[in-house]
Design an enzyme around this catalytic site. Structure first.
Site, PDB file in Angstrom:
ATOM      1  N   ASN A  85      -1.531  -7.802  -0.817  1.00 48.80           N
ATOM      2  CA  ASN A  85      -0.791  -6.556  -0.603  1.00 48.80           C
ATOM      3  C   ASN A  85      -1.164  -5.439  -1.572  1.00 48.80           C
ATOM      4  O   ASN A  85      -0.461  -4.430  -1.641  1.00 48.80           O
ATOM      5  CB  ASN A  85       0.709  -6.828  -0.656  1.00 48.80           C
ATOM      6  CG  ASN A  85       1.178  -7.640   0.519  1.00 48.80           C
ATOM      7  OD1 ASN A  85       0.737  -7.417   1.642  1.00 48.80           O
ATOM      8  ND2 ASN A  85       2.023  -8.614   0.274  1.00 48.80           N
ATOM      9  N   ILE A  92      -0.899   0.030  -2.678  1.00 52.03           N
ATOM     10  CA  ILE A  92       0.103  -1.032  -2.604  1.00 52.03           C
ATOM     11  C   ILE A  92       0.820  -0.993  -1.261  1.00 52.03           C
ATOM     12  O   ILE A  92       1.219   0.074  -0.792  1.00 52.03           O
ATOM     13  CB  ILE A  92       1.142  -0.876  -3.735  1.00 52.03           C
ATOM     14  CG1 ILE A  92       0.452  -1.006  -5.078  1.00 52.03           C
ATOM     15  CG2 ILE A  92       2.271  -1.879  -3.590  1.00 52.03           C
ATOM     16  CD1 ILE A  92       1.321  -0.647  -6.247  1.00 52.03           C
ATOM     17  N   CYS A  93       0.988  -2.163  -0.674  1.00 52.87           N
ATOM     18  CA  CYS A  93       1.777  -2.306   0.554  1.00 52.87           C
ATOM     19  C   CYS A  93       3.094  -2.961   0.162  1.00 52.87           C
ATOM     20  O   CYS A  93       3.148  -4.159  -0.116  1.00 52.87           O
ATOM     21  CB  CYS A  93       1.024  -3.158   1.579  1.00 52.87           C
ATOM     22  SG  CYS A  93       1.947  -3.411   3.105  1.00 52.87           S
ATOM     23  N   LEU A  94       4.124  -2.160   0.080  1.00 49.80           N
ATOM     24  CA  LEU A  94       5.459  -2.635  -0.264  1.00 49.80           C
ATOM     25  C   LEU A  94       6.450  -1.852   0.589  1.00 49.80           C
ATOM     26  O   LEU A  94       6.528  -0.627   0.468  1.00 49.80           O
ATOM     27  CB  LEU A  94       5.726  -2.432  -1.761  1.00 49.80           C
ATOM     28  CG  LEU A  94       7.018  -2.967  -2.324  1.00 49.80           C
ATOM     29  CD1 LEU A  94       7.129  -4.476  -2.148  1.00 49.80           C
ATOM     30  CD2 LEU A  94       7.138  -2.609  -3.805  1.00 49.80           C
TER      31      LEU A  94
END
Length: 162
Positions: A85, A92-94
């Site tokens: 992620n 960032i993948c959040l």
């Protein structure tokens, strides 16, 4: 960012709100800055240290926009990392950092920087669900060979995160 609280305290004469005297209008602290001061103080709590990334030290850049807390902060990982992620460029993948999300897990004005830190922490401790990976190669690597994935993570930590 962690120096924000002390900077605001110096500018404000150590008081909350406004400094007294003729220069009241120049020393007003915005609601955003008050929120940030409180939240930065809360960030000093210790985070759990477990999972694939437990021996690494990772730096993040958090850019808090003027419209905070109505819009989410922008977060980027400054440490090179092998993570499903997080790209090697620091994206960032959040879900909680998304301004709009269909499932309702995105940013809301009730969220704080502490939520962001806990969300980032969960990226390092909860490697269970990669439904929407940003680094597809890392996600596939984890699914194919968890031990080799762990070895590659440790290699990155030795090179970039000590």
């Amino acid at each position: 960012m962690l120096t924000l609280a002390s900077k605001l305290k110096r500018e404000d004469g150590g008081k909350t709100g406004r400094a007294s005297g003729a220069s009241d209008s120049t020393h007003r602290i915005s609601i955003r800055d008050r929120l940030l001061t409180k939240e930065v103080a809360e960030l000093e709590a210790n985070l759990p240290n477990e999972g694939y990334y437990q021996s690494g030290r990772f730096q993040f850049e958090i850019n808090v926009p003027e419209a905070y807390n109505m819009v989410p902060p922008k977060v980027r990982c400054l440490t090179r990392i092998w993570h499903p992620n997080i790209t090697e460029n620091g994206e960032i993948c959040l879900s909680l950092l998304r301004e709009h999300s269909i499932d309702g897990t995105g940013w809301a004005p009730t969220r704080t920087l502490k939520d962001v830190v806990w969300g980032l922490n969960s990226l390092f401790t909860d490697l269970l669900n990669f439904d929407d990976p940003l680094n597809i190669d890392a996600a596939e690597h984890h699914l194919k060979d968890k031990e080799d994935f762990r070895t590659k993570v440790q290699d990155y930590i030795k090179r970039y995160a000590r």
